[in-house]
Motif scaffolding. Structure first.
Motif, PDB file in Angstrom:
ATOM      1  N   SER A  56      20.648  44.317 -17.071  1.00 30.34           N
ATOM      2  CA  SER A  56      21.983  44.228 -17.673  1.00 30.34           C
ATOM      3  C   SER A  56      22.008  43.272 -18.866  1.00 30.34           C
ATOM      4  CB  SER A  56      23.036  43.845 -16.644  1.00 30.34           C
ATOM      5  OG  SER A  56      22.777  42.572 -16.113  1.00 30.34           O
ATOM      6  N   GLY A  57      21.198  42.212 -18.832  1.00 31.16           N
ATOM      7  CA  GLY A  57      21.147  41.292 -19.971  1.00 31.16           C
ATOM      8  C   GLY A  57      20.665  41.996 -21.224  1.00 31.16           C
ATOM      9  N   GLN A  58      19.612  42.780 -21.080  1.00 32.27           N
ATOM     10  CA  GLN A  58      19.061  43.534 -22.212  1.00 32.27           C
ATOM     11  C   GLN A  58      20.039  44.619 -22.674  1.00 32.27           C
ATOM     12  OE1 GLN A  58      16.002  43.156 -23.878  1.00 32.27           O
ATOM     13  NE2 GLN A  58      16.888  44.634 -25.289  1.00 32.27           N
ATOM     14  N   TYR A  59      20.595  45.352 -21.714  1.00 31.68           N
ATOM     15  CA  TYR A  59      21.518  46.439 -22.048  1.00 31.68           C
ATOM     16  C   TYR A  59      22.727  45.914 -22.821  1.00 31.68           C
ATOM     17  CZ  TYR A  59      24.981  50.115 -21.587  1.00 31.68           C
ATOM     18  OH  TYR A  59      25.943  51.060 -21.866  1.00 31.68           O
ATOM     19  N   TRP A  60      23.401  44.889 -22.292  1.00 26.86           N
ATOM     20  CA  TRP A  60      24.595  44.367 -22.936  1.00 26.86           C
ATOM     21  C   TRP A  60      24.254  43.627 -24.229  1.00 26.86           C
ATOM     22  CZ3 TRP A  60      28.681  46.847 -21.978  1.00 26.86           C
ATOM     23  CH2 TRP A  60      28.888  47.408 -20.723  1.00 26.86           C
ATOM     24  N   GLY A  61      23.058  43.050 -24.301  1.00 23.72           N
ATOM     25  CA  GLY A  61      22.606  42.442 -25.554  1.00 23.72           C
ATOM     26  C   GLY A  61      22.474  43.481 -26.653  1.00 23.72           C
ATOM     27  N   ASP A  62      21.886  44.622 -26.307  1.00 24.90           N
ATOM     28  CA  ASP A  62      21.754  45.722 -27.273  1.00 24.90           C
ATOM     29  C   ASP A  62      23.129  46.256 -27.683  1.00 24.90           C
ATOM     30  OD1 ASP A  62      19.013  45.452 -27.120  1.00 24.90           O
ATOM     31  OD2 ASP A  62      18.730  47.188 -25.794  1.00 24.90           O
ATOM     32  N   GLU A  63      24.034  46.393 -26.707  1.00 21.00           N
ATOM     33  CA  GLU A  63      25.390  46.870 -27.002  1.00 21.00           C
ATOM     34  C   GLU A  63      26.128  45.889 -27.907  1.00 21.00           C
ATOM     35  OE1 GLU A  63      26.932  49.916 -26.086  1.00 21.00           O
ATOM     36  OE2 GLU A  63      24.807  50.305 -25.714  1.00 21.00           O
ATOM     37  N   LEU A  64      25.916  44.607 -27.685  1.00 18.78           N
ATOM     38  CA  LEU A  64      26.554  43.582 -28.513  1.00 18.78           C
ATOM     39  C   LEU A  64      26.022  43.646 -29.943  1.00 18.78           C
ATOM     40  CD1 LEU A  64      28.583  41.273 -28.568  1.00 18.78           C
ATOM     41  CD2 LEU A  64      26.768  39.744 -27.777  1.00 18.78           C
ATOM     42  N   LYS A  65      24.732  43.857 -30.088  1.00 19.37           N
ATOM     43  CA  LYS A  65      24.142  43.989 -31.434  1.00 19.37           C
ATOM     44  C   LYS A  65      24.688  45.226 -32.152  1.00 19.37           C
ATOM     45  CE  LYS A  65      20.037  41.383 -30.335  1.00 19.37           C
ATOM     46  NZ  LYS A  65      18.691  41.427 -29.820  1.00 19.37           N
ATOM     47  N   LYS A  66      24.880  46.318 -31.409  1.00 24.03           N
ATOM     48  CA  LYS A  66      25.471  47.529 -32.005  1.00 24.03           C
ATOM     49  C   LYS A  66      26.902  47.254 -32.469  1.00 24.03           C
ATOM     50  CE  LYS A  66      22.930  50.731 -29.047  1.00 24.03           C
ATOM     51  NZ  LYS A  66      23.081  51.660 -27.901  1.00 24.03           N
ATOM     52  N   PHE A  67      27.644  46.520 -31.646  1.00 21.68           N
ATOM     53  CA  PHE A  67      29.025  46.178 -31.999  1.00 21.68           C
ATOM     54  C   PHE A  67      29.061  45.362 -33.287  1.00 21.68           C
ATOM     55  CE2 PHE A  67      32.448  43.013 -31.910  1.00 21.68           C
ATOM     56  CZ  PHE A  67      33.550  43.856 -31.950  1.00 21.68           C
ATOM     57  N   ILE A  68      28.203  44.357 -33.382  1.00 21.34           N
ATOM     58  CA  ILE A  68      28.148  43.506 -34.576  1.00 21.34           C
ATOM     59  C   ILE A  68      27.742  44.335 -35.796  1.00 21.34           C
ATOM     60  CG2 ILE A  68      26.976  41.539 -35.668  1.00 21.34           C
ATOM     61  CD1 ILE A  68      28.946  40.741 -33.439  1.00 21.34           C
ATOM     62  N   ALA A  69      26.773  45.217 -35.621  1.00 21.84           N
ATOM     63  CA  ALA A  69      26.320  46.063 -36.739  1.00 21.84           C
ATOM     64  C   ALA A  69      27.441  46.974 -37.237  1.00 21.84           C
ATOM     65  CB  ALA A  69      25.110  46.888 -36.320  1.00 21.84           C
ATOM     66  N   SER A  70      28.279  47.448 -36.328  1.00 23.31           N
ATOM     67  CA  SER A  70      29.363  48.345 -36.736  1.00 23.31           C
ATOM     68  C   SER A  70      30.612  47.592 -37.209  1.00 23.31           C
ATOM     69  CB  SER A  70      29.729  49.298 -35.594  1.00 23.31           C
ATOM     70  OG  SER A  70      30.251  48.585 -34.506  1.00 23.31           O
ATOM     71  N   HIS A  71      30.624  46.276 -37.022  1.00 24.11           N
ATOM     72  CA  HIS A  71      31.738  45.435 -37.484  1.00 24.11           C
ATOM     73  C   HIS A  71      31.158  44.225 -38.209  1.00 24.11           C
ATOM     74  CE1 HIS A  71      33.243  47.663 -33.968  1.00 24.11           C
ATOM     75  NE2 HIS A  71      34.344  47.745 -34.687  1.00 24.11           N
ATOM     76  N   PRO A  72      30.593  44.430 -39.392  1.00 20.12           N
ATOM     77  CA  PRO A  72      29.899  43.343 -40.092  1.00 20.12           C
ATOM     78  C   PRO A  72      30.841  42.202 -40.469  1.00 20.12           C
ATOM     79  CG  PRO A  72      30.078  45.278 -41.487  1.00 20.12           C
ATOM     80  CD  PRO A  72      30.619  45.667 -40.154  1.00 20.12           C
ATOM     81  N   ALA A  73      30.264  41.013 -40.543  1.00 19.33           N
ATOM     82  CA  ALA A  73      31.012  39.807 -40.893  1.00 19.33           C
ATOM     83  C   ALA A  73      30.359  39.198 -42.126  1.00 19.33           C
ATOM     84  CB  ALA A  73      30.996  38.836 -39.729  1.00 19.33           C
ATOM     85  N   GLU A  74      30.773  39.676 -43.275  1.00 18.05           N
ATOM     86  CA  GLU A  74      30.150  39.264 -44.526  1.00 18.05           C
ATOM     87  C   GLU A  74      30.266  37.748 -44.741  1.00 18.05           C
ATOM     88  OE1 GLU A  74      30.696  40.304 -49.201  1.00 18.05           O
ATOM     89  OE2 GLU A  74      30.956  41.921 -47.745  1.00 18.05           O
ATOM     90  N   GLY A  75      29.121  37.135 -45.010  1.00 16.72           N
ATOM     91  CA  GLY A  75      29.100  35.709 -45.312  1.00 16.72           C
ATOM     92  C   GLY A  75      29.182  34.795 -44.105  1.00 16.72           C
ATOM     93  N   VAL A  76      29.092  35.352 -42.899  1.00 14.05           N
ATOM     94  CA  VAL A  76      29.205  34.540 -41.684  1.00 14.05           C
ATOM     95  C   VAL A  76      27.896  34.612 -40.908  1.00 14.05           C
ATOM     96  CG1 VAL A  76      30.414  34.252 -39.470  1.00 14.05           C
ATOM     97  CG2 VAL A  76      31.690  34.937 -41.508  1.00 14.05           C
ATOM     98  N   GLU A  77      27.393  33.446 -40.527  1.00 19.59           N
ATOM     99  CA  GLU A  77      26.219  33.398 -39.652  1.00 19.59           C
ATOM    100  C   GLU A  77      26.685  33.703 -38.236  1.00 19.59           C
ATOM    101  OE1 GLU A  77      22.885  30.246 -37.962  1.00 19.59           O
ATOM    102  OE2 GLU A  77      24.212  29.614 -39.587  1.00 19.59           O
ATOM    103  N   ILE A  78      26.075  34.721 -37.632  1.00 20.49           N
ATOM    104  CA  ILE A  78      26.468  35.141 -36.282  1.00 20.49           C
ATOM    105  C   ILE A  78      25.292  35.015 -35.339  1.00 20.49           C
ATOM    106  CG2 ILE A  78      27.172  37.100 -34.845  1.00 20.49           C
ATOM    107  CD1 ILE A  78      28.888  38.091 -37.039  1.00 20.49           C
ATOM    108  N   GLU A  79      25.592  34.483 -34.175  1.00 18.37           N
ATOM    109  CA  GLU A  79      24.637  34.422 -33.071  1.00 18.37           C
ATOM    110  C   GLU A  79      25.236  35.211 -31.920  1.00 18.37           C
ATOM    111  OE1 GLU A  79      22.945  31.170 -29.837  1.00 18.37           O
ATOM    112  OE2 GLU A  79      23.817  30.442 -31.700  1.00 18.37           O
ATOM    113  N   THR A  80      24.434  36.039 -31.272  1.00 10.25           N
ATOM    114  CA  THR A  80      24.925  36.780 -30.111  1.00 10.25           C
ATOM    115  C   THR A  80      24.368  36.154 -28.840  1.00 10.25           C
ATOM    116  OG1 THR A  80      23.118  38.379 -30.256  1.00 10.25           O
ATOM    117  CG2 THR A  80      25.181  38.955 -31.363  1.00 10.25           C
ATOM    118  N   VAL A  81      25.204  36.147 -27.799  1.00 14.04           N
ATOM    119  CA  VAL A  81      24.832  35.552 -26.519  1.00 14.04           C
ATOM    120  C   VAL A  81      25.320  36.468 -25.408  1.00 14.04           C
ATOM    121  CG1 VAL A  81      25.161  33.583 -24.961  1.00 14.04           C
ATOM    122  CG2 VAL A  81      24.980  33.195 -27.420  1.00 14.04           C
TER     123      VAL A  81
END
Length: 139
Positions: A56-81
Motif C-alpha cells: 500500500s505504501g508503494q501503491y499510494w506513493g505512485d498515486e500521489l505522484k500521479k496526482f502531483i503530475a496532473s496538478h503541477p505547482a509551478e515554482g514550488v518545491e514539493i515533497e511527497t510523503v
C-alpha cells in the motif's frame, strides 16, 4: 511581525481527489506567495481493503505522484510523503516531526455534506502544534 512560512503540509485523501482538491490548490498558491516548500501527504490504511494492492505504501506513493503530475505547482518545491495508520493521528505526527509552519487541509469529506467540519479536521485543529488553515469547499 508576521510569522515566516517555510514549510506547508497539505494532506490529500486520494480516494476523494476526483471530487475536490481545493485545499491542495490553496496550499500551492500559499507556497507560491510565501516562497515555501510544500509537503503533500497521503495516509494509506494499515490493512488495505483492496486485496489487489500488495504494497500500500508503494501503491499510494505512485498515486500521489500521479496526482502531483496532473496538478503541477509551478515554482514550488514539493515533497511527497505516504504515512500509514489513522489519518488524523498521522497528519499531526507528520506535522510535529517535520516542524511544519502550517497545515492546509479540507474541512470534510466532500461526500459528506451534512458536516461543517469533519472529524479528521477537528482532530488536527485541536492537536496540531502549528497553525491549521481549513479550506471549506464552495457550495
Amino acid at each position: 511581525m508576521p510569522r515566516e512560512t517555510k514549510l506547508i503540509l497539505c494532506p490529500v485523501n486520494l480516494r476523494h481527489v476526483k471530487f475536490e482538491y481545493h485545499a491542495y490548490q490553496e496550499a500551492v498558491e500559499m507556497a507560491q506567495r510565501r516562497g515555501a516548500k510544500l509537503i503533500v501527504a497521503t495516509v494509506a490504511p494499515e490493512i488495505e481493503r483492496n486485496l489487489n494492492i500488495y504494497d500500500s505504501g508503494q501503491y499510494w506513493g505512485d498515486e500521489l505522484k500521479k496526482f502531483i503530475a496532473s496538478h503541477p505547482a509551478e515554482g514550488v518545491e514539493i515533497e511527497t510523503v505516504v504515512c500509514k495508520g489513522a489519518v488524523h493521528r498521522q497528519i499531526v505526527k507528520l506535522a510535529t516531526a517535520r516542524k511544519v509552519d502550517i497545515i492546509v487541509m479540507d474541512a470534510a469529506n466532500p461526500k459528506v455534506q451534512d458536516y461543517l467540519l469533519g472529524t479528521t479536521a477537528s482532530h488536527v485543529v485541536t492537536h496540531a502544534e502549528c497553525s491549521v488553515y481549513v479550506v471549506r469547499n464552495p457550495s
